[in-house]
Design a protein around this motif. Structure first.
Motif, short mmCIF file in Angstrom:
data_model
loop_
_atom_site.label_atom_id
_atom_site.label_comp_id
_atom_site.label_asym_id
_atom_site.label_seq_id
_atom_site.Cartn_x
_atom_site.Cartn_y
_atom_site.Cartn_z
N GLN A 218 -2.28 -5.22 9.51
CA GLN A 218 -2.49 -4.54 8.24
C GLN A 218 -2.06 -3.08 8.34
N PRO A 219 -1.55 -2.49 7.25
CA PRO A 219 -1.23 -1.06 7.26
C PRO A 219 -2.49 -0.23 7.44
N LEU A 220 -2.39 0.80 8.25
CA LEU A 220 -3.49 1.75 8.45
C LEU A 220 -3.12 3.03 7.71
N TRP A 221 -3.69 3.20 6.52
CA TRP A 221 -3.33 4.31 5.66
C TRP A 221 -4.06 5.58 6.10
N PRO A 222 -3.42 6.74 5.96
CA PRO A 222 -4.11 8.00 6.26
C PRO A 222 -5.33 8.18 5.37
N GLY A 223 -6.28 9.00 5.81
CA GLY A 223 -7.51 9.22 5.07
C GLY A 223 -7.26 9.68 3.65
N GLY A 224 -8.03 9.12 2.71
CA GLY A 224 -7.92 9.51 1.32
C GLY A 224 -6.83 8.79 0.55
N ILE A 225 -6.12 7.87 1.21
CA ILE A 225 -5.03 7.13 0.57
C ILE A 225 -5.23 5.65 0.84
N THR A 226 -4.93 4.83 -0.14
CA THR A 226 -4.92 3.38 0.08
C THR A 226 -3.70 2.80 -0.61
N GLY A 227 -3.27 1.64 -0.15
CA GLY A 227 -2.08 1.05 -0.73
C GLY A 227 -1.80 -0.32 -0.15
N SER A 228 -0.62 -0.83 -0.44
CA SER A 228 -0.22 -2.14 0.04
C SER A 228 1.30 -2.20 0.09
N ILE A 229 1.82 -3.03 0.98
CA ILE A 229 3.26 -3.18 1.18
C ILE A 229 3.59 -4.67 1.23
N THR A 230 4.71 -5.04 0.64
CA THR A 230 5.20 -6.41 0.73
C THR A 230 6.72 -6.37 0.78
N HIS A 231 7.32 -7.39 1.36
CA HIS A 231 8.78 -7.38 1.47
C HIS A 231 9.31 -8.79 1.61
N ASP A 232 10.59 -8.93 1.29
CA ASP A 232 11.31 -10.15 1.62
C ASP A 232 12.59 -9.73 2.34
N ARG A 233 13.60 -10.55 2.32
CA ARG A 233 14.80 -10.26 3.10
C ARG A 233 15.74 -9.25 2.45
N GLN A 234 15.50 -8.93 1.17
CA GLN A 234 16.41 -8.04 0.46
C GLN A 234 15.75 -6.78 -0.09
N PHE A 235 14.46 -6.82 -0.33
CA PHE A 235 13.81 -5.63 -0.87
C PHE A 235 12.35 -5.57 -0.41
N ALA A 236 11.82 -4.37 -0.47
CA ALA A 236 10.42 -4.12 -0.14
C ALA A 236 9.77 -3.41 -1.32
N VAL A 237 8.47 -3.62 -1.47
CA VAL A 237 7.70 -2.97 -2.53
C VAL A 237 6.45 -2.36 -1.92
N ALA A 238 6.13 -1.16 -2.35
CA ALA A 238 4.89 -0.50 -1.93
C ALA A 238 4.16 0.01 -3.16
N ALA A 239 2.83 -0.03 -3.11
CA ALA A 239 1.98 0.52 -4.16
C ALA A 239 0.92 1.38 -3.48
N ILE A 240 0.65 2.55 -4.04
CA ILE A 240 -0.20 3.51 -3.35
C ILE A 240 -0.97 4.35 -4.36
N ARG A 241 -2.15 4.81 -3.95
CA ARG A 241 -2.93 5.73 -4.77
C ARG A 241 -3.87 6.53 -3.87
N ARG A 242 -4.43 7.58 -4.44
CA ARG A 242 -5.51 8.30 -3.77
C ARG A 242 -6.78 7.46 -3.83
N GLY A 243 -7.71 7.73 -2.93
CA GLY A 243 -9.03 7.14 -3.04
C GLY A 243 -9.29 6.02 -2.06
N ARG A 244 -10.43 5.38 -2.26
CA ARG A 244 -10.89 4.32 -1.38
C ARG A 244 -10.71 2.97 -2.05
N GLY A 245 -11.34 1.95 -1.48
CA GLY A 245 -11.19 0.60 -2.01
C GLY A 245 -10.00 -0.08 -1.37
#
Length: 245
Positions: free
Chosen positions: A99-126
């Motif tokens: 799993q990604p280990l996000w820096p403090g105060g930030i959370t997000g998610s990453i996904t990818h396939d063979r041609q593109f990657a997508v990331a979503a990120i925000r401040r905060g917890r959860g």
């Protein structure tokens, strides 16, 4: 939606032959900064990690080049998503369960396939979860079906989301994967597709309601419900959810 050509952009300081293009976008109703980044795996070189300032984990160093290319593309997408939100991301580590280990105060998610990657990120917890819907063939669908949904869920899915079985399963597969990614930072444990059940499908809104069948820790309890949605991208489709602390 903001679209860019990668070459020469300060936020994506790697060879433009690897990063083909990228674009920022938003997800309905969520305060997430998102980026979809297209890359050329054939243009990947190990030196791109150093030139982009992204650490290559030791656990990844012996992986095939295509896997390292996907990892790099995902981290670059996360950096760009952070910049679009006015955040300085720094390094995103890798945990024991990959799993990604996000820096403090930030959370997000990453996904990818063979041609593109997508990331979503925000401040905060959860927790945030995103997942590119897989393109399943008939044989893979038959194999995965009983691993992802039970008989009751199957009847509900086929009634509420008619169409090719491959596409229907891809939606619920990615929805459960999203919830896993979003819950993991809080529960810190691996759990199975069948620990979560499909209880509602809103085809018009492109949303699913999922319910926990068991307590997972971290304050979760049986019967707890979560909403996961999906939408098309410029290429492919994405499932997503955001669980605020």
């Amino acid at each position: 939606m903001h679209r860019h050509v990668a070459g020469g952009d300060a936020g994506c300081s790697v060879a433009s032959t690897f990063v083909v293009d990228y674009q920022g976008f938003a997800l309905p109703g969520l305060a997430l900064s998102c980026c979809q980044l297209y890359f050329s795996a054939s243009a990947f070189e190990q030196s791109l990690f150093q030139s982009s300032g992204i650490a290559c984990p030791i656990s990844l160093s012996r992986s095939v080049a295509s896997r390292r290319a996907e990892f790099l593309a995902g981290r670059l997408a996360a950096r760009l998503a952070a910049e679009n939100a006015g955040l300085v991301l720094g390094q995103v580590g890798v945990g024991d369960c990959r799993q990604p280990l996000w820096p403090g105060g930030i959370t997000g998610s990453i996904t990818h396939d063979r041609q593109f990657a997508v990331a979503a990120i925000r401040r905060g917890r959860g927790g945030v979860g995103i997942d590119i819907l897989p393109e399943l063939d008939s044989a893979t669908t038959d194999l995965l079906w009983p691993q992802v949904i039970d008989a009751r869920e199957s009847a509900l899915l086929l009634a509420r989301l008619p169409g090719p079985r491959e596409q229907s399963l891809a939606v619920v597969f990615s929805a459960k994967e999203c919830l896993y990614k979003a819950l993991f930072p809080g529960v810190q444990r691996v759990f199975d597709f069948l620990d979560v059940e499909l209880v509602e499908v809103d085809r018009a809104e492109r949303c699913l309601d999922l319910r926990l069948k068991t307590a997972l820790g971290g304050g979760t309890f049986p019967g707890q419900r979560y909403r996961v949605c999906w939408q098309g991208l410029s290429q492919g489709a994405l499932a997503y959810c955001d669980i605020c602390a």
